[in-house]
Design a protein around this motif. Structure first.
Motif, mmCIF file in Angstrom:
data_model
loop_
_atom_site.group_PDB
_atom_site.id
_atom_site.type_symbol
_atom_site.label_atom_id
_atom_site.label_comp_id
_atom_site.label_asym_id
_atom_site.label_seq_id
_atom_site.Cartn_x
_atom_site.Cartn_y
_atom_site.Cartn_z
ATOM 1 N N PRO A 271 55.184 97.976 73.891
ATOM 2 C CA PRO A 271 57.003 97.847 74.183
ATOM 3 C C PRO A 271 57.841 97.114 74.046
ATOM 4 O O PRO A 271 58.399 96.898 74.566
ATOM 5 C CB PRO A 271 56.852 98.802 75.232
ATOM 6 C CG PRO A 271 55.630 100.074 74.517
ATOM 7 C CD PRO A 271 54.379 98.658 74.456
ATOM 8 N N HIS A 272 56.215 96.102 75.248
ATOM 9 C CA HIS A 272 56.631 94.386 75.008
ATOM 10 C C HIS A 272 56.219 92.849 74.254
ATOM 11 O O HIS A 272 55.491 92.646 74.693
ATOM 12 C CB HIS A 272 56.452 94.267 77.135
ATOM 13 C CG HIS A 272 56.732 95.645 78.016
ATOM 14 N ND1 HIS A 272 58.314 95.095 77.974
ATOM 15 C CD2 HIS A 272 56.824 96.403 78.299
ATOM 16 C CE1 HIS A 272 58.541 96.482 78.999
ATOM 17 N NE2 HIS A 272 57.202 96.940 79.104
ATOM 18 N N GLU A 273 56.524 93.208 73.714
ATOM 19 C CA GLU A 273 55.515 92.546 72.320
ATOM 20 C C GLU A 273 56.144 91.445 72.863
ATOM 21 O O GLU A 273 56.820 90.562 73.130
ATOM 22 C CB GLU A 273 55.671 93.260 71.186
ATOM 23 C CG GLU A 273 55.699 92.258 69.964
ATOM 24 C CD GLU A 273 53.867 92.597 69.925
ATOM 25 O OE1 GLU A 273 53.253 92.024 70.343
ATOM 26 O OE2 GLU A 273 53.602 94.042 69.322
ATOM 27 N N VAL A 274 54.459 90.471 72.050
ATOM 28 C CA VAL A 274 54.857 88.837 72.407
ATOM 29 C C VAL A 274 54.247 89.005 70.468
ATOM 30 O O VAL A 274 53.835 89.012 69.917
ATOM 31 C CB VAL A 274 53.181 88.736 72.513
ATOM 32 C CG1 VAL A 274 53.565 86.976 73.101
ATOM 33 C CG2 VAL A 274 53.535 88.756 74.501
ATOM 34 N N TYR A 275 55.697 88.136 69.818
ATOM 35 C CA TYR A 275 55.521 87.371 68.900
ATOM 36 C C TYR A 275 54.187 86.110 68.440
ATOM 37 O O TYR A 275 54.918 84.971 69.064
ATOM 38 C CB TYR A 275 56.947 87.524 68.313
ATOM 39 C CG TYR A 275 57.573 89.046 68.159
ATOM 40 C CD1 TYR A 275 57.105 90.090 67.265
ATOM 41 C CD2 TYR A 275 58.366 88.775 69.315
ATOM 42 C CE1 TYR A 275 57.610 90.777 67.382
ATOM 43 C CE2 TYR A 275 58.413 89.926 69.440
ATOM 44 C CZ TYR A 275 58.835 91.007 68.616
ATOM 45 O OH TYR A 275 59.547 92.331 68.951
ATOM 46 N N ASP A 276 54.053 85.975 67.319
ATOM 47 C CA ASP A 276 52.983 84.530 67.185
ATOM 48 C C ASP A 276 52.542 84.675 65.483
ATOM 49 O O ASP A 276 52.904 86.169 64.671
ATOM 50 C CB ASP A 276 51.563 85.001 67.899
ATOM 51 C CG ASP A 276 51.587 83.602 69.386
ATOM 52 O OD1 ASP A 276 52.035 82.302 68.154
ATOM 53 O OD2 ASP A 276 52.113 83.414 69.858
ATOM 54 N N ARG A 277 51.941 83.872 65.858
ATOM 55 C CA ARG A 277 51.776 83.199 63.777
ATOM 56 C C ARG A 277 49.527 83.353 64.143
ATOM 57 O O ARG A 277 49.560 82.420 64.677
ATOM 58 C CB ARG A 277 52.064 81.965 63.676
ATOM 59 C CG ARG A 277 51.581 81.403 62.129
ATOM 60 C CD ARG A 277 52.270 80.299 61.588
ATOM 61 N NE ARG A 277 51.436 79.098 62.497
ATOM 62 C CZ ARG A 277 50.320 78.416 62.032
ATOM 63 N NH1 ARG A 277 49.895 78.380 61.077
ATOM 64 N NH2 ARG A 277 49.660 77.237 62.317
ATOM 65 N N ILE A 278 49.608 84.550 63.559
ATOM 66 C CA ILE A 278 48.009 84.570 63.870
ATOM 67 C C ILE A 278 47.348 84.747 62.458
ATOM 68 O O ILE A 278 46.087 85.140 62.029
ATOM 69 C CB ILE A 278 48.031 85.529 64.818
ATOM 70 C CG1 ILE A 278 48.285 87.379 64.043
ATOM 71 C CG2 ILE A 278 48.505 85.586 66.349
ATOM 72 C CD1 ILE A 278 47.609 88.201 64.636
ATOM 73 N N ASP A 279 47.877 84.611 61.563
ATOM 74 C CA ASP A 279 47.748 85.008 60.412
ATOM 75 C C ASP A 279 47.853 83.751 59.509
ATOM 76 O O ASP A 279 48.495 83.142 59.060
ATOM 77 C CB ASP A 279 48.611 86.317 59.200
ATOM 78 C CG ASP A 279 48.318 87.561 60.057
ATOM 79 O OD1 ASP A 279 47.355 88.405 59.526
ATOM 80 O OD2 ASP A 279 48.956 87.539 61.168
ATOM 81 N N TRP A 280 46.548 83.402 58.813
ATOM 82 C CA TRP A 280 46.902 81.433 58.183
ATOM 83 C C TRP A 280 45.916 81.807 57.022
ATOM 84 O O TRP A 280 45.268 82.922 56.274
ATOM 85 C CB TRP A 280 45.951 80.643 59.463
ATOM 86 C CG TRP A 280 46.024 81.403 60.309
ATOM 87 C CD1 TRP A 280 47.509 81.557 61.502
ATOM 88 C CD2 TRP A 280 44.880 80.635 61.386
ATOM 89 N NE1 TRP A 280 46.761 81.702 62.565
ATOM 90 C CE2 TRP A 280 46.534 81.074 63.397
ATOM 91 C CE3 TRP A 280 43.624 80.791 61.961
ATOM 92 C CZ2 TRP A 280 45.061 81.037 64.425
ATOM 93 C CZ3 TRP A 280 43.328 80.417 62.857
ATOM 94 C CH2 TRP A 280 43.937 81.318 64.298
ATOM 95 N N VAL A 281 46.227 80.774 56.435
ATOM 96 C CA VAL A 281 45.284 80.394 55.011
ATOM 97 C C VAL A 281 45.237 79.077 54.952
ATOM 98 O O VAL A 281 45.910 77.843 55.169
ATOM 99 C CB VAL A 281 46.274 80.148 53.601
ATOM 100 C CG1 VAL A 281 45.838 79.588 52.375
ATOM 101 C CG2 VAL A 281 47.439 81.667 53.440
ATOM 102 N N LEU A 282 44.118 78.752 55.679
ATOM 103 C CA LEU A 282 42.962 77.385 55.873
ATOM 104 C C LEU A 282 42.174 76.927 54.896
ATOM 105 O O LEU A 282 42.533 77.576 54.001
ATOM 106 C CB LEU A 282 41.934 77.987 56.820
ATOM 107 C CG LEU A 282 41.839 78.091 58.142
ATOM 108 C CD1 LEU A 282 41.624 78.335 59.457
ATOM 109 C CD2 LEU A 282 43.637 77.254 58.431
ATOM 110 N N ARG A 283 42.510 75.671 54.303
ATOM 111 C CA ARG A 283 41.278 75.033 53.073
ATOM 112 C C ARG A 283 40.819 73.794 53.941
ATOM 113 O O ARG A 283 41.046 73.028 54.765
ATOM 114 C CB ARG A 283 43.046 74.578 51.703
ATOM 115 C CG ARG A 283 43.981 73.333 52.586
ATOM 116 C CD ARG A 283 43.888 72.730 51.468
ATOM 117 N NE ARG A 283 45.226 71.399 51.899
ATOM 118 C CZ ARG A 283 44.184 70.359 51.656
ATOM 119 N NH1 ARG A 283 43.079 70.347 51.330
ATOM 120 N NH2 ARG A 283 45.182 69.347 52.312
ATOM 121 N N ALA A 284 40.137 73.492 52.795
ATOM 122 C CA ALA A 284 38.611 72.597 52.845
ATOM 123 C C ALA A 284 38.532 71.845 51.387
ATOM 124 O O ALA A 284 39.001 72.140 50.624
ATOM 125 C CB ALA A 284 37.716 72.521 54.072
#
Length: 494
Positions: A271-284
């Protein structure tokens, strides 16, 4: 994120299953490749995507935005998942929360898939025998591969909620180290070696943590919901392992381009959401990020999951794979052929469990496929150039059984299983006899094995010790709540 219709304590247990599964898979054996790969061929431009599909992609009712009235019943939502992937223009996708449906979604797209690594692609996929399911090779050009791993870190407790509710920087760093850091470090171990060998490497995932590249001092100054900068441990550990965040390579300013993936909304939104970037595409390894973008409700409406996806365009020079002979299936019906993809070996051999040679096929070409007939073979374990394959009669069911019919309170429960699906997050749990699959107690992951023995006890996950009573164990595929085998009842006594 992660959760279920069960009470919060059960949701926490379910999130912990992801951590246990990653560690169990790692413990199966030494991860590596036999010989170095070779870089080769011309550069390829590929699009790699990460997407959490929300409990298998068939649990969200698009009409109500809530859970389906019946488990796994909203199969029409899978069509929308397909549309999201098509809208992204992806070539390779790492799926989180697949719950048995990785191959099902891939079939809708006409793609290849790995239920073990939870990766799908328009290009052929090879499961290297030494990977223990932690990564696959994707053949993006003839005889040339990239490596792809996929990760889903535990969701609960969630760091940004702790910050929102008054936690200090020290509080959240301790939480992250205790909850997510070990899983991130363990699952990523084989990837730097592959990159050093010249193989382009990708790691997709729902990391259930913000990035140290996002919660900077500049973001603290610009966003009210970020009260202080945080050097988030999981993302920093992955960066220390040589993995680069493709979204931040394409969009280096986190104030201008926050790239929120959690959440477009869903049954488990706070109900009191916090928005963020938690899904990633990483590379090496060798490669160059060309572009990256968030894929969400602006691309497909109605949107079928509570996470936005990320798709990144990367130029890579795919590598010649190491020497390998990789069975396409580890569980084969008697009468069906054992199909083996090979590279760089002069022969592929089939041996029984005692090591006796059953068949040998010379391989005059550098790359190719061989088949071994099984109609005259017996049920059991075989090896293909050392890689295990199990043969079962077509009508043999999945089996799970305890080694005893009675245990003392606190005594470990040994469980034998066979003909298991071998998916990435298969698990075996204790239930009170007669209870439903959402009432799981103590449990352990199979490590994607087809056949074996595991112990459930004080070092496992869930309720322990078991009080006196009558119980069964069940095998449930791929972190889902649908069982495929149940043992005979056993008792726990004082």
């Amino acid at each position: 994120m992660d959760g279920c219709r069960a009470p919060p304590s059960v949701a926490t247990m379910r999130a912990r299953r992801i951590l246990a599964g990653a560690l169990a898979a790692l413990a199966l054996g030494t991860v590596g490749v036999a010989q170095p790969a070779q870089a080769g061929g011309h550069p390829s431009r590929i699009k790699v995507m990460t997407l959490n599909v929300f409990y298998g992609g068939d649990e969200l009712d698009l009409a109500t935005g809530d859970f389906c009235a019946e488990p796994d019943a909203c199969t029409e939502t899978l069509t929308e998942v397909k549309r999201v992937i098509q809208a992204a223009g992806a070539d390779i996708v790492g799926i989180q929360e697949p719950e048995r449906n990785t191959s099902r979604i891939a079939r809708l797209l006409g793609w290849y898939s790995s239920d073990r690594a939870h990766v799908m692609s328009r290009f052929p996929i090879i499961d290297p025998p030494d990977s223990d399911g932690l990564y696959v090779f994707v053949e993006v050009a003839p005889g040339r591969v990239v490596a792809v791993a996929n990760m889903h870190l535990p969701s609960d407790p969630y760091g940004p909620y702790l910050v929102r509710d008054g936690g200090t920087r020290s509080d959240v760093l301790k939480l992250e180290r205790d909850t997510r850091l070990a899983a991130a470090k363990s699952a990523v171990k084989p990837l730097p070696k592959l990159a050093r060998q010249g193989i382009p490497v990708f790691l997709t995932g729902d990391f259930n943590s913000p990035s140290h590249l996002d919660w900077t001092q500049a973001v603290d100054d610009a966003r009210d919901d970020v009260p202080f900068a945080v050097d988030w441990p999981a993302s920093h550990a992955l960066a220390d392992a040589g993995l680069k965040d493709t979204f931040r390579e394409a969009h280096p300013n986190p104030v201008k381009d926050p790239g929120f993936t959690w959440t477009p909304g869903g049954p488990e939104s706070d109900p009191h959401e916090v928005y963020d970037r938690i899904d990633w595409v990483l590379r090496a390894g060798p490669g160059h990020t060309v572009a990256s973008r968030v894929v969400g409700e602006r691309d497909v409406d109605p949107y079928p999951t509570d996470h936005r996806g990320v798709v990144s365009t990367v130029d890579v020079t795919p590598a010649v794979p190491p020497v390998l002979a990789a069975p396409r299936e580890r569980n084969v019906d008697l009468g069906d052929p054992i199909v083996v993809d090979y590279h760089g070996t002069d022969a592929v051999t089939l041996r029984d469990d005692a090591g006796r040679l059953i068949a040998r096929q010379a391989t005059p070409r550098q790359d190719g496929t061989v088949r071994f007939a099984t109609r005259d073979l017996k049920r059991g374990r075989y090896t293909v150039n050392g890689a295990p394959v199990w043969l079962y009669p077509r009508d043999e069911p999945v089996r799970v059984a305890t080694t005893k019919t009675s245990y003392r309170t606190g005594e470990k429960i040994a469980v034998d299983f066979s003909n298991a699906p071998g998916m990435g997050l298969d698990w075996i749990s204790v239930f009170r006899a007669g209870d439903g699959n959402d009432a799981y107690l103590a449990y352990a992951y199979t490590g994607s094995l087809i056949e074996g023995r595991l112990s459930i006890g004080p070092d496992g996950i869930g309720d322990w010790p078991l009080p006196p009573g009558r119980y069964v164990v069940r095998l449930l595929p791929d972190d889902g709540l649908r069982s495929v085998a149940e043992s005979k009842p056993f008792t726990v006594r004082k």
